[in-house]
Design an enzyme around this catalytic site. Structure first.
Site, PDB file in Angstrom:
ATOM      1  N   PHE A   1     -73.687  -2.993 -22.417  1.00 22.03           N
ATOM      2  CA  PHE A   1     -73.807  -3.155 -20.968  1.00 22.03           C
ATOM      3  C   PHE A   1     -75.203  -3.638 -20.580  1.00 22.03           C
ATOM      4  O   PHE A   1     -75.361  -4.432 -19.662  1.00 22.03           O
ATOM      5  CB  PHE A   1     -73.487  -1.825 -20.280  1.00 22.03           C
ATOM      6  CG  PHE A   1     -73.362  -1.939 -18.789  1.00 22.03           C
ATOM      7  CD1 PHE A   1     -72.321  -2.639 -18.219  1.00 22.03           C
ATOM      8  CD2 PHE A   1     -74.302  -1.341 -17.957  1.00 22.03           C
ATOM      9  CE1 PHE A   1     -72.203  -2.749 -16.834  1.00 22.03           C
ATOM     10  CE2 PHE A   1     -74.193  -1.436 -16.581  1.00 22.03           C
ATOM     11  CZ  PHE A   1     -73.140  -2.152 -16.025  1.00 22.03           C
TER      12      PHE A   1
ATOM     13  N   ASN B   1     -67.268  -1.095 -25.216  1.00 21.61           N
ATOM     14  CA  ASN B   1     -68.574  -1.338 -24.629  1.00 21.61           C
ATOM     15  C   ASN B   1     -69.318  -0.017 -24.451  1.00 21.61           C
ATOM     16  O   ASN B   1     -68.714   1.014 -24.145  1.00 21.61           O
ATOM     17  CB  ASN B   1     -68.382  -2.011 -23.256  1.00 21.61           C
ATOM     18  CG  ASN B   1     -69.690  -2.273 -22.552  1.00 21.61           C
ATOM     19  OD1 ASN B   1     -70.534  -3.000 -23.042  1.00 21.61           O
ATOM     20  ND2 ASN B   1     -69.866  -1.669 -21.396  1.00 21.61           N
ATOM     21  N   CYS B   2     -70.642  -0.065 -24.695  1.00 20.31           N
ATOM     22  CA  CYS B   2     -71.509   1.086 -24.380  1.00 20.31           C
ATOM     23  C   CYS B   2     -72.796   0.519 -23.803  1.00 20.31           C
ATOM     24  O   CYS B   2     -72.793  -0.575 -23.251  1.00 20.31           O
ATOM     25  CB  CYS B   2     -71.754   1.940 -25.614  1.00 20.31           C
ATOM     26  SG  CYS B   2     -72.734   1.110 -26.899  1.00 20.31           S
ATOM     27  N   LYS B   3     -73.886   1.223 -23.936  1.00 18.71           N
ATOM     28  CA  LYS B   3     -75.135   0.729 -23.352  1.00 18.71           C
ATOM     29  C   LYS B   3     -75.716  -0.443 -24.131  1.00 18.71           C
ATOM     30  O   LYS B   3     -76.068  -1.479 -23.556  1.00 18.71           O
ATOM     31  CB  LYS B   3     -76.163   1.847 -23.252  1.00 18.71           C
ATOM     32  CG  LYS B   3     -77.453   1.417 -22.565  1.00 18.71           C
ATOM     33  CD  LYS B   3     -78.367   2.595 -22.314  1.00 18.71           C
ATOM     34  CE  LYS B   3     -79.594   2.142 -21.529  1.00 18.71           C
ATOM     35  NZ  LYS B   3     -80.488   3.264 -21.178  1.00 18.71           N
TER      36      LYS B   3
END
Length: 562
Positions: free
Chosen positions: A536, A507-509
């Site tokens: 996210f 997961n990242c932004k």
């Protein structure tokens, strides 16, 4: 030739104008039971917020203007009450003086539109109740608001009209509640995408109540199924519309089970001398290859032209419809075209999705903003099936690109390869559609695997191994509650911390950096790694409204929406 047209708004007025362009000598006569013809019905809600500052501006053409410009006779406040198909004449009632008379026709075009549904709810007769279908309706409601010292208004129904009315009332400063019986508003968007709009409405002061319905009116207050009382001084009923086809039914024209007029590919009814267009007819869906009903102005104008062309022997090639639409919800713009994922499931069409959140233009531009872009495509062919785009920026442009692809049977490869206009104030060199096309091609080629935002809560509850690959500073500002932080800048040095015997979710932004991390881990021998699409940011938008309205425990330590 004498042409009689029943209904003088979008479809009827367009058909009349086209007939005149094809034949200067034709006798063209429009009947409409309202006092107005050729008005902008899609603009009606914008009168409430004073975006349209005069009711008269909603009226695009008057009978006098139609006569002067097109030599078209228009009779307003005139209702066609019956059709004599054998004698080829209609009976008309003048609603002003109650006089009835007959008019002959060579060809008859029906464009009666649809009427607003008002369900028989207990106590409804005691409410200050309004529907929004024409200029008279909106003027009556606007006048009531301005002269009645109204502060609180309730809207029943979360379709286009209901949402647009609620939004414009809120922008005008009224306290607004919107009640929708289904789990979401705006069914032209999938449940995951519409959460962005539901959050926006709730954040901007609209009391949005979903999965509840009105059981009783107590004056203009509403008792809901949940037992909740919604107070208000006026109620707008916007639960849906139905084809206004009583005239066609009584004339013995063929209808479908929902009451829409059946037409062929040239918009002829079961009577070859009678055509029908607009909200009252059944049309052909170009993607499902099934009949559907589509109440939109653009298709109505297209039908009007093609019906007139067919009357004059011009070739008409009916390519069907895909259902493109857009809406403004406070500070967000939303657009969709083609099929939703929910429709694909209903139709049994194998599909996959891409959810990406790029910027709408070069990110260093001061007004750049995120585009939430959901692409639906068929597997294994890669044919594009639909898109939903929501942004503070230009969402409609991106949906229009896909609408064009859909009309030509385009694939995700075509979307990837489209050459689109680029300059920093307008877009990025790789626009959102290109970006989504690339991701879809990678999924079809099995370059990587993904999970969607609507699957993350289950992963958290099941104790899945989730890695947040953002730098620690961003991780500390808010992250998935169970995620461990291994920044992408360190991931190659910390491989021993990552399990190989169980699935790993990254997961990242927005999903871009985590995608790069997935490829890096796959290059190091990891096989059970998945990217969380939308990242996210997408997860926060998906979770927020339900967290707040259902009082459930968040799966994030803090929300992030920028």
């Amino acid at each position: 030739m004498k042409y009689v047209i029943v209904g003088g708004v979008t479809g009827g007025a367009s058909a009349a104008a086209r007939l005149r362009r094809l034949d200067e000598e034709a006798d063209i006569l429009i009947f409409d039971k309202s006092p107005h013809v050729s008005y902008s019905n899609c603009s009606l809600p914008y009168r409430l917020s004073e975006t349209i500052d005069e009711t008269e501006k909603l009226i695009l053409n008057s009978p006098q203007k139609l006569k002067g410009m097109y030599n078209i006779e228009t009779c307003v406040s005139s209702e066609v009450v019956s059709i004599d198909r054998k004698g080829k004449k209609v009976r008309v009632k003048d609603l002003v003086n109650q006089r009835e008379y007959e008019e002959h026709y060579d060809k008859l075009i029906l464009s009666p539109g649809a009427y607003a549904v008002v369900p028989p709810i207990k106590g409804i007769e005691g409410a200050n109740l309004f529907t929004i279908k024409n200029v008279v309706d909106i003027d009556r409601f606007y006048t009531f608001l301005k002269t009645g010292d109204v502060k609180k208004v309730s809207v029943v129904g979360g379709g286009f009209i209901g949402v647009e009315v609620a939004v414009n009332l809120r922008e005008a400063g009224y306290e607004v509640s919107l009640v929708e019986a289904m789990p979401q508003i705006l069914r032209t968007y999938d449940y995951d995408m519409v959460q962005i709009l539901q959050k926006e409405m709730a954040d901007k002061g609209v009391e949005l109540i979903v999965e509840d319905q009105v059981m009783e009116f107590r004056k203009s207050n509403m008792l809901l199924k949940s037992g909740r009382i919604v107070e208000g001084e006026a109620v707008v009923m916007a639960v849906g519309i139905r084809p206004d086809t009583a005239l066609a039914r009584e004339a013995g024209l063929a209808l479908n089970q929902r009451g829409a007029i059946l037409v062929d590919g040239n918009y002829r009814t079961s009577d070859p001398d009678i055509y029908a267009i607009g909200d009252a007819i059944e049309v052909f869906h170009a993607l499902t290859h099934k009949p559907m009903m589509l109440q939109l102005a653009g298709p109505a104008q297209k039908q009007a032209r093609e019906a007139a062309d067919h009357i004059y022997g011009r070739i008409v090639r009916n390519t069907g419809y895909i259902g493109s639409s857009c809406i403004k919800v406070l500070d967000y713009n939303a657009a969709s075209t083609g099929l939703t994922a929910a429709q694909c499931e209903q139709e049994g069409i194998p599909y996959d999705i891409v959810y990406v959140i790029p910027k709408d233009k070069v990110s260093i531009m001061p007004d750049s903003t995120y585009l939430h872009y959901k692409l639906i495509y068929e597997i294994p062919t890669g044919q594009v099936l639909g898109v939903q785009v929501i942004s503070r920026g230009d969402a409609a442009k991106r949906a229009d690109i896909v609408a064009t692809l859909l009309k030509f049977g385009g694939t995700v490869d075509d979307l990837r390869d489209l050459e689109l206009c680029y300059a920093p104030p307008f877009s990025s060199a790789k626009d959102a559609g290109n970006y989504a096309g690339l991701a879809a091609c990678n999924l079809l080629q099995k370059t990587f695997r993904q999970v969607r935002t609507d699957q993350v809560r289950s992963l958290v509850e099941e104790g899945a191994y989730i890695i947040d690959v953002r730098e620690k500073e961003l991780y500390d500002q808010g992250h998935i509650r169970t995620a461990v932080n291994i920044p992408i800048s360190q991931i190659r040095q910390r491989l021993e911390e990552i399990p190989k015997d169980r699935p790993v979710y990254l997961n990242c932004k927005t999903g871009q950096t985590s995608y790069n991390a997935v490829l890096a881990l796959q290059g190091k021998g990891f096989r059970n790694v998945y990217n969380i699409s939308g990242g996210f940011l997408g997860l926060c938008f998906f979770e927020y409204f339900n967290d707040r309205t259902k009082n459930r425990e968040p799966i994030v330590t803090a929300y992030s929406f920028e």
